[in-house]
Design an enzyme around this catalytic site. Structure first.
Site, PDB file in Angstrom:
ATOM      1  N   CYS A  81       1.158  -1.007  -0.029  1.00  0.00           N
ATOM      2  CA  CYS A  81      -0.398   0.131   0.663  1.00  0.00           C
ATOM      3  C   CYS A  81       0.554   1.265  -0.094  1.00  0.00           C
ATOM      4  CB  CYS A  81      -0.873   0.034   0.919  1.00  0.00           C
ATOM      5  SG  CYS A  81      -1.941  -1.313   1.258  1.00  0.00           S
ATOM      6  N   HIS A 344      -8.367   3.918  -1.564  1.00  0.00           N
ATOM      7  CA  HIS A 344      -7.901   3.319  -1.511  1.00  0.00           C
ATOM      8  C   HIS A 344      -6.490   2.745  -2.587  1.00  0.00           C
ATOM      9  CE1 HIS A 344      -3.943   2.137   0.279  1.00  0.00           C
ATOM     10  NE2 HIS A 344      -4.733   0.923   0.381  1.00  0.00           N
TER      11      HIS A 344
END
Length: 396
Positions: A81, A344
């Site tokens: 991430c 995201h």
């Protein structure tokens, strides 16, 4: 002496629910990179290197075919991430080392619906196997089918057990970030909710309800990074924002030493990266005005308050009690809506954070503008594990 590094152009797509728009990663890159080039007032032919972030392996070279084929080095970066921030970190290294004067960093992701898995793909070894094993060791928890909510939910539970935070503290963070996103046209969600709405939403993993969890998303973000010489030659000082400090930290043995879920989800990485980045920028957390923080789950935002030094260990929930992390408080955290509400898309998140903070320091953030923002901090973490922290200041 290392060269100073500046962001001179940023751009991003609106973050979208997977499948809601007929596009693929080259379309996303064309839109985000095109906006960043336009913002910088720089032709693509002036870009000397490019770093493309994609956690799922979309090729940066192919994505940039839609922008141009100039034969420059293009590197595809994958770092969980923290992929987008890692692409930015590498672009900055090229400038600081004197290897280039104008570099593109961009990130993109086209995701599947549903919760993230363990990141194994075809490998038998998960990228988070150490983290999962440490989480369940010595605790009465069975492995959940959705490991990410479980890991961060257990970190929240540990904080409640040790320090007295409550589910209401985490719910407030979800409420805050959804409220912030209502002013962000790039956000996947722009709906405001009441605190009761957040508390009564579907429980994903106690204490985290659906409105406290980041969604899967499609989207892209981009930044044009330049040397001081390039900024001067092209008269870009009015729009340039300096990356005054940037560091990426990874796990050390203490992440797994005592089976603490708080440490497993990146507390130590965040703490080390923040200290390094702020030391390089010669600032402390009290100098910061606005923060884009990796709130993949509301529990991580609260825990990260402590890792960044905004509160003492065990006292992050006191910032919630004081409403110290929203407009009118000591800091404004996640004015974009954060991952929880903005969305995201893994490879794009770090560049979207960069774009938001660049707009904030330029005074271009519209209805979500933080008054008198002069110093900004970016925090982007990826289990597996890596944490990137950057400090931004207006060019001077």
């Amino acid at each position: 002496m290392a060269n100073r590094t500046f962001v001179v152009g940023v751009g991003m797509t609106k973050f979208e629910k997977p499948g809601s728009r007929e596009w693929d990663y080259p379309d996303m890159a064309k839109e985000a990179v095109g906006k960043a080039l336009e913002d910088a007032g720089v032709a693509y032919e002036r870009v000397e290197q490019a770093y493309a972030g994609s956690a799922y392996g979309a090729m940066g070279q192919r994505a940039l075919y839609e922008i141009g084929m100039t034969g420059i080095p293009v590197m595809t970066v994958s770092n969980a991430c923290a992929t987008g921030s890692s692409a930015l970190f590498m672009a900055r290294q090229a400038i600081r080392g004197g290897l280039a004067d104008c570099v593109l960093a961009f990130g993109m992701e086209k995701m599947e619906k549903g919760s993230l898995g363990t990141g194994m793909g075809k490998s038998k070894v998960s990228i988070i196997d150490h983290h999962l094993n440490s989480m369940v060791a010595g605790r009465p928890w069975e492995m959940d089918k959705a490991p990410m909510p479980q890991m961060f939910g257990n970190a929240g539970r540990e904080h409640m057990e040790k320090y007295g935070s409550t589910p209401d503290h985490y719910a407030w963070i979800g409420w805050k970030n959804h409220k912030h996103s209502a002013q962000n046209p790039y956000a996947q969600f722009q709906d405001e909710y009441s605190l009761d709405d957040v508390k009564n939403a579907k429980m994903i993993y106690d204490p985290l309800t659906k409105l406290q969890c980041s969604p899967t998303s499609d989207g892209a973000g981009a930044a044009i990074v330049a040397s001081e010489r390039f900024v001067d030659e092209h008269q870009l000082w009015d729009q340039a924002v300096e990356i005054a400090g940037h560091y990426i930290a990874t796990d050390t043995p203490d992440s797994f030493a005592d089976h603490s879920s708080i440490r497993v989800v990146g507390f130590g990485c965040s703490q080390r990266a923040a200290r390094k980045a702020m030391d390089e920028a010669q600032i402390g957390i009290d100098d910061v005005d606005v923060i884009e923080l990796h709130d993949c789950f509301s529990a991580n935002e609260l825990i990260t308050y402590e890792a960044l030094g905004m509160a003492e260990v065990g006292e992050g929930h006191k910032l919630v009690d004081d409403e110290a992390t929203t407009y009118g408080g000591r800091w404004v955290v996640n004015p974009s809506g954060g991952l929880i509400s903005k969305g995201h898309p893994l490879g794009a998140t770090g560049l979207a954070q960069c774009a938001e903070l660049t707009w904030q320091l330029r005074g271009q953030a519209g209805g979500r503008q933080v008054d008198n923002a002069r110093v900004a901090l970016q925090h982007n973490i990826g289990l597996g594990s890596a944490c990137a922290v950057a400090v931004y200041k207006p060019a001077s």
